[in-house]
Design an enzyme around this catalytic site. Structure first.
Site, short mmCIF file in Angstrom:
data_model
loop_
_atom_site.label_atom_id
_atom_site.label_comp_id
_atom_site.label_asym_id
_atom_site.label_seq_id
_atom_site.Cartn_x
_atom_site.Cartn_y
_atom_site.Cartn_z
N LYS A 173 0.85 -1.20 0.00
CA LYS A 173 0.00 0.00 0.00
C LYS A 173 0.88 1.24 0.00
CE LYS A 173 -2.77 3.11 2.76
NZ LYS A 173 -2.31 4.12 1.84
N GLU A 248 9.12 2.14 11.36
CA GLU A 248 10.04 3.28 11.37
C GLU A 248 9.20 4.54 11.28
OE1 GLU A 248 13.06 3.39 12.19
OE2 GLU A 248 13.40 1.22 12.19
N CYS A 282 12.22 12.09 7.64
CA CYS A 282 12.21 11.69 9.05
C CYS A 282 13.56 11.93 9.71
CB CYS A 282 11.80 10.22 9.18
SG CYS A 282 12.81 9.09 8.22
N GLU A 382 7.94 16.86 16.19
CA GLU A 382 8.34 16.82 14.78
C GLU A 382 7.44 17.74 13.96
OE1 GLU A 382 9.63 13.44 11.60
OE2 GLU A 382 7.73 13.12 12.64
#
Length: 481
Positions: A173, A248, A282, A382
């Site tokens: 996906k 992750e 990231c 973040e």
């Protein structure tokens, strides 16, 4: 024409019959294409196909599996310019950044093509006579791969390639906003001769497709990269069946600038890490932790650097492209507003840039905050945009304490000419990737990648030899002859 799902070696429309538009984040009036808006039934069909194809694919000799991966990489290389353009128009990266990402995917396929021929196991010495003792490495089975939009071809490559190399089949996906880039990747697999059902792709919302791929009890492993919020949901869904899981997630990555550091080099390192790929990585540097002796001069130089960056459509290959979506842009602007409200000094940026055509895209200015305290929101959460918080510290010990004072632990760097500090930083910082005199972004494909703390499930690593471990299980064999 709408792009369909790829299931059991065929392109199929979704069960819903609905499609989703993919629009250019640099010019939202441009429709790049349409992808299928799939549901649970489509995801289940992809798993059905993967399960059915798994035994035959696992029985295929490793060198033969590797040959298909190598052909996939070669086809991607032949189509590099076309795929790069698709990536630029869908994700927003500059041409140079997108081209580099496509090349990374090519290199990954060629790397794991070689690894497929080496798959086997280990021979051990038995304590009994007339006994051969060895360990076989076998595929775990059918796996689900769920990938984000920010690296829409490199991350799928580094998950799918080791999965196929080791004999697993895949239900894949991709992110909705970059679905056409994923289609281009799957087309390379198809044209390389990958048997039907070995790789299956379903596009659509995570609430329907992603949840099904994570929760189906026939799935033997789930590999996910994305936000911590979604990662928690994936983990909970997979845990119900005790499914092997690799997550992750995000980072709040620091670069520590010591008093002995070269300031020009320090600014290069922080600016590249913070503003490259529009801060949408990231591993992006979102905190510069700077010794007070050089703090003011560093802030001045970084501010000048940020203000000089040309912002524009990625197709023109400027210094920085747009954010990927309206939601990402809004989130970045909200964090900037929060930083101002909490008392940080906005040195440059903070808004949407002016210029011909920029009003039609999700553009934001490269932004630098100074006078940031380590407990401020912009120093803790973040942002996933081109925003860097510059935090003053009085010494190395405080710098490491501040670097570790967040929930995440993905990537970290230190800029110093002191070997003792460099080694201490490696020893003391809580991060899965640690760099000295380098930016926090950028990864070699043949070494492990992954985070610590809330950045990762800390179960397995990706890339390199360790990238194979998630997709294999050991069988110990005693052969008494």
């Amino acid at each position: 024409m709408a792009h369909e799902n790829y299931i059991a070696g065929e392109w199929r429309p979704s069960e819903t019959g609905n499609t989703t538009e993919s629009r250019n984040p640099a010019d939202t009036s441009e429709v790049v294409g349409e992808i299928a808006e799939s549901n649970e039934s489509d995801a289940t069909a992809a798993i059905d196909a993967a399960v059915e194809a798994q035994e035959a694919w696992a029985s295929t000799p490793g060198p033969e599996r590797g040959a298909i991966l190598r052909k996939t990489g070669s086809l991607l290389a032949e189509r590099k310019e076309e795929v790069t353009e698709t990536l630029v128009r869908e994700e927003g990266k500059t041409w140079s950044e997108a081209s580099g990402e496509v090349q990374r995917a090519i290199d990954i396929f060629h790397y794991y093509a070689g690894k497929a021929a080496d798959m086997g196991g280990e021979v051990k010495q038995s304590s009994s006579p007339d006994t051969s003792l060895y360990v076989r490495k076998e595929p775990v089975g059918a796996v689900s791969v769920i990938t984000p939009w920010n690296y829409p071809i490199a991350i799928p490559a580094w998950k799918i390639a080791p999965a196929l190399a080791t004999g697993n089949t895949v239900a894949f996906k991709p992110a909705t906003t970059t679905g056409i880039t994923a289609v281009r990747l799957v087309e390379c697999f198809e044209d390389a001769g990958l048997p039907g059902g070995v790789l299956n792709m379903v596009t659509g919302p995570g609430s329907a497709v992603g949840n099904t791929l994570a929760s189906d009890d026939r799935v033997d492993g789930v590999s996910f990269t994305g936000s911590a919020t979604v990662g928690d949901i994936v983990y909970q869904n997979a845990a119900e069946n005790q499914t092997r899981t690799l997550l992750e997630m995000g980072g709040k990555n620091p670069t520590v600038v010591c008093s002995d550091a070269d300031l020009d080099e320090s600014v290069d390192i922080v600016a590249s890490g913070a503003f490259g790929v529009t801060g949408q990585a990231c591993t992006a540097c979102s905190r510069a932790i700077v010794h007070e002796d050089v703090y003011d001069e560093f802030v001045e130089r970084l501010t000048d650097r940020a203000a000089s960056i040309e912002v524009g459509p990625g197709i023109d290959d400027p210094g920085m492209g747009p954010q990927n979506s309206e939601g990402e842009l809004s989130g970045t602007l909200e964090y900037i507003e929060t930083g101002v409200d909490e008392g940080a000094t906005l040195e440059t940026g903070g808004g949407r840039p002016d210029g011909d055509g920029l009003d039609d895209g999700y553009f934001v200015e490269p932004t630098v905050f100074s006078d940031v305290e380590s407990d401020m929101t912009i120093a803790q959460e973040e942002i996933f945009g081109p925003v860097v918080a510059v935090i003053p510290v009085s010494g190395f010990d405080e710098a490491v304490e501040v670097a570790n004072g967040v929930e995440q632990g993905l990537s970290a760097s230190v800029v110093t000419n002191d070997l003792n500090k460099a080694h201490r930083f490696v020893d003391e910082v809580d991060a899965g990737v640690v760099k000295t005199n380098e930016k926090t972004t950028g990864l070699e494909l043949h070494v492990p990648f992954g985070g610590m703390k809330a950045s990762s499930s800390e179960t397995y690593r990706e890339q390199g030899d360790e990238g194979l471990a998630f997709y294999t299980i050991s069988k110990t064999v005693y052969m008494n002859y």
